[in-house]
Write an enzyme that holds these catalytic residues in place. Structure first.
Site, PDB file in Angstrom:
ATOM      1  N   ASP A  45       0.856  -1.188   0.000  1.00  0.00           N
ATOM      2  CA  ASP A  45       0.000   0.000   0.000  1.00  0.00           C
ATOM      3  C   ASP A  45       0.894   1.242   0.000  1.00  0.00           C
ATOM      4  OD1 ASP A  45      -1.750   2.187   0.957  1.00  0.00           O
ATOM      5  OD2 ASP A  45      -3.185   0.581   1.343  1.00  0.00           O
ATOM      6  N   ASN A 102     -13.032  -2.965   2.872  1.00  0.00           N
ATOM      7  CA  ASN A 102     -14.002  -1.901   3.115  1.00  0.00           C
ATOM      8  C   ASN A 102     -14.991  -1.893   1.950  1.00  0.00           C
ATOM      9  OD1 ASN A 102     -12.550  -1.015   5.432  1.00  0.00           O
ATOM     10  ND2 ASN A 102     -11.139   0.038   4.077  1.00  0.00           N
ATOM     11  N   GLY A 108     -14.945   3.479   4.504  1.00  0.00           N
ATOM     12  CA  GLY A 108     -13.571   3.883   4.264  1.00  0.00           C
ATOM     13  C   GLY A 108     -13.001   3.435   2.936  1.00  0.00           C
ATOM     14  N   HIS A 115     -10.602  -5.108  -2.881  1.00  0.00           N
ATOM     15  CA  HIS A 115      -9.253  -5.408  -2.424  1.00  0.00           C
ATOM     16  C   HIS A 115      -9.272  -5.794  -0.951  1.00  0.00           C
ATOM     17  CE1 HIS A 115      -9.862  -1.064  -1.877  1.00  0.00           C
ATOM     18  NE2 HIS A 115      -8.980  -1.095  -0.888  1.00  0.00           N
ATOM     19  N   LEU A 116      -8.304  -6.596  -0.591  1.00  0.00           N
ATOM     20  CA  LEU A 116      -8.090  -6.978   0.797  1.00  0.00           C
ATOM     21  C   LEU A 116      -6.866  -6.243   1.314  1.00  0.00           C
ATOM     22  CD1 LEU A 116      -8.463 -10.880   0.612  1.00  0.00           C
ATOM     23  CD2 LEU A 116     -10.211  -9.194   1.254  1.00  0.00           C
TER      24      LEU A 116
END
Length: 130
Positions: A45, A102, A108, A115-116
């Protein structure tokens, strides 16, 4: 430079064309990949919330779990197994880690491509912490 775009839950073809994660899958936006196969890509990320913060995404574009279809069941299961694998490879299994997704802006979600988040490397705050 990353283009910030506005998304809606209702997808259009333009959403798919402007999707930053689709561009990562295509290779037009660079990422620090930790896993890649025919179905899934995982990478660091760019705004980590913990010492280790990885994202697991399918190559197939759909906005969130809420947009998943029954035929996506195998892909969703594979995403979870990839999350487990990359957590292990990142050294997170001994002390624990979190896998989360999310769904929608109020939860959020910023990028509307399912995606995880695989998060760990420190003691994490509880889910209900504010």
């Amino acid at each position: 430079m990353i283009k910030i775009i506005s998304f809606s839950i209702r997808e259009t073809e333009d959403d798919k064309m402007d999707c930053i994660f689709c561009k990562i899958v295509e290779g037009t936006i660079p990422s620090r990949k930790v896993y890649e196969d025919d179905d899934i890509v995982a990478f660091h990320d760019i705004q980590p919330q913990a010492p280790v913060h990885l994202l697991v995404i399918p190559r197939k574009h759909f906005a969130s779990l809420d947009a998943a279809a029954p035929e996506d069941a195998v892909l969703l299961g594979k995403m979870m197994l990839v999350a487990k694998q990359i957590a292990h490879e990142a050294g997170l299994t001994a002390d624990g880690y979190r896998v989360a997704t999310n769904i929608g802006a109020n939860a959020g979600q910023i990028v509307f491509h399912i995606h995880l988040h695989v998060i760990g490397g420190e003691k994490l705050a509880g889910i209900n912490a504010k």
